[in-house]
Design a protein around this motif. Structure first.
Motif, short mmCIF file in Angstrom:
data_model
loop_
_atom_site.label_atom_id
_atom_site.label_comp_id
_atom_site.label_asym_id
_atom_site.label_seq_id
_atom_site.Cartn_x
_atom_site.Cartn_y
_atom_site.Cartn_z
N THR A 12 0.83 -1.21 0.00
CA THR A 12 0.00 0.00 0.00
C THR A 12 0.86 1.25 0.00
O THR A 12 0.60 2.21 -0.74
N VAL A 13 1.89 1.26 0.82
CA VAL A 13 2.81 2.39 0.83
C VAL A 13 3.47 2.54 -0.54
O VAL A 13 3.62 3.66 -1.06
N ALA A 14 3.83 1.42 -1.16
CA ALA A 14 4.48 1.46 -2.47
C ALA A 14 3.56 2.08 -3.52
O ALA A 14 4.02 2.81 -4.41
N VAL A 15 2.27 1.80 -3.44
CA VAL A 15 1.31 2.37 -4.38
C VAL A 15 1.28 3.90 -4.25
O VAL A 15 1.26 4.63 -5.26
N ILE A 16 1.26 4.38 -3.01
CA ILE A 16 1.22 5.83 -2.78
C ILE A 16 2.50 6.48 -3.29
O ILE A 16 2.46 7.53 -3.95
N VAL A 17 3.64 5.86 -3.02
CA VAL A 17 4.91 6.40 -3.49
C VAL A 17 4.95 6.42 -5.01
O VAL A 17 5.41 7.40 -5.63
N ALA A 18 4.47 5.34 -5.64
CA ALA A 18 4.44 5.27 -7.10
C ALA A 18 3.56 6.37 -7.70
O ALA A 18 3.79 6.81 -8.83
N ALA A 19 2.55 6.78 -6.93
CA ALA A 19 1.65 7.85 -7.39
C ALA A 19 2.18 9.23 -7.02
O ALA A 19 1.47 10.23 -7.18
N GLY A 20 3.42 9.28 -6.56
CA GLY A 20 4.04 10.56 -6.23
C GLY A 20 3.53 11.19 -4.95
O GLY A 20 3.73 12.39 -4.72
N GLY A 21 2.87 10.38 -4.10
CA GLY A 21 2.26 10.91 -2.90
C GLY A 21 3.09 10.76 -1.65
O GLY A 21 4.17 10.15 -1.66
N VAL A 22 2.58 11.32 -0.57
CA VAL A 22 3.21 11.25 0.75
C VAL A 22 2.43 10.26 1.61
O VAL A 22 1.27 10.50 1.93
N PRO A 23 3.03 9.11 1.99
CA PRO A 23 2.33 8.12 2.80
C PRO A 23 2.38 8.49 4.29
O PRO A 23 3.44 8.79 4.83
N ILE A 24 1.20 8.47 4.92
CA ILE A 24 1.07 8.87 6.32
C ILE A 24 0.34 7.78 7.09
O ILE A 24 -0.73 7.32 6.66
#
Length: 274
Positions: free
Chosen positions: A173-185
């Motif tokens: 899940t964190v990897a998906v957010i990172v791949a989307a250029g986002g900040v995982p919190i």
């Protein structure tokens, strides 16, 4: 400066439409608002045309995942809404939610709540169906006196309607957010009711996976709880985020907006985004 990086609309289990939520943010004097509905970008998408009045609108989502046998929520901020990895993940999560809703309804039917699935779907409309939809339907049909009672008796953890769902792993899940250029919190760390040791282990796993921040405010919390989470963030070299986890106006809930001054000298995710 007031911000709110954890909110919900009728696109998931919130009571306000995206436009109503945005209007409330304007009235409250927020500088920035993130719409972070459960496993969907629909709330943010509906609010895009409302960007004005000095409130920066941040594209966000709250994703469900698993770690250590528990359901964990990770907020992704400033994600690319066109990311193929994110859109595929959201499609998968929505299917899991549909499957879970059918299983919850079957359990409720066996308990005597006839028509649970259709009733919850009617309340959800086009939104991602969530347990609160079932809870509100149970109240409307007279099966339960209050939403809280519905969770305490039938829908809460360990109750008949608590369906174990095969959410994706935390690291994925964190990897998906990172791949989307986002900040995982890491969302609402204290709500998992972990021991201190397990919570620290969760933060370690989150950080190793690419997680960047923890929420130190996610509603109404005591000063002691905020201090505890600030220490955790510092110990684990994580930034902090602030939000109300706003779903609806109610006596015991927090209203929109958190003052960034609460973070003190700890790095905040708003410094990466705004």
């Amino acid at each position: 400066m007031l911000i709110d990086f954890h909110t919900h609309t009728t696109a998931s289990d919130g009571a306000l439409s995206p436009s109503e939520l945005f209007s409330r943010a304007v009235d409250r004097g927020l500088t920035a608002l993130a719409v972070t509905d459960h496993d969907t970008l629909a709330g943010w998408q509906a609010a895009q045309s409302l960007q004005s009045h000095g409130v920066a609108l941040v594209c966000g989502v709250e994703l469900s995942c698993l770690w250590g046998g528990a359901t964990i929520h990770v907020v992704g901020l400033n994600v690319n809404a066109k990311s193929e990895e994110l859109l595929e993940a959201l499609d998968h999560l929505q299917q899991l939610r549909r499957d879970r809703a059918e299983k919850i309804a079957a359990k409720l039917e066996r308990l005597g709540a006839v028509g649970a699935l259709a009733g919850a779907q009617a309340l959800a409309g086009d939104a991602a169906i969530c347990r609160p939809h079932f809870a509100h339907w149970l109240v409307s049909e007279g099966y339960m006196p209050t939403v809280s009672r519905a969770f305490d008796k039938w829908l809460g953890n360990g109750k008949p309607g608590d369906i174990k769902t095969p959410w994706p792993a935390l690291a994925d899940t964190v990897a998906v957010i990172v791949a989307a250029g986002g900040v995982p919190i890491l969302a609402h760390p204290l709500k998992y009711r972990f021991t201190r040791t397990k919570l620290r282990a969760l933060c370690d796993a989150f950080s190793v996976a690419g997680g960047l921040a923890v929420e130190i405010v996610n509603g109404r919390q005591s000063d002691a709880e905020i201090t505890q989470l600030k220490r955790l963030a510092v110990d684990k070299n994580l930034s902090v985020s602030l939000g109300s986890d706003f779903h609806r106006e109610w006596t015991y809930g927090a209203d929109l907006g958190v003052d960034v001054a609460i973070a003190g000298d700890i790095s905040g995710v708003w410094e990466m985004i705004l």
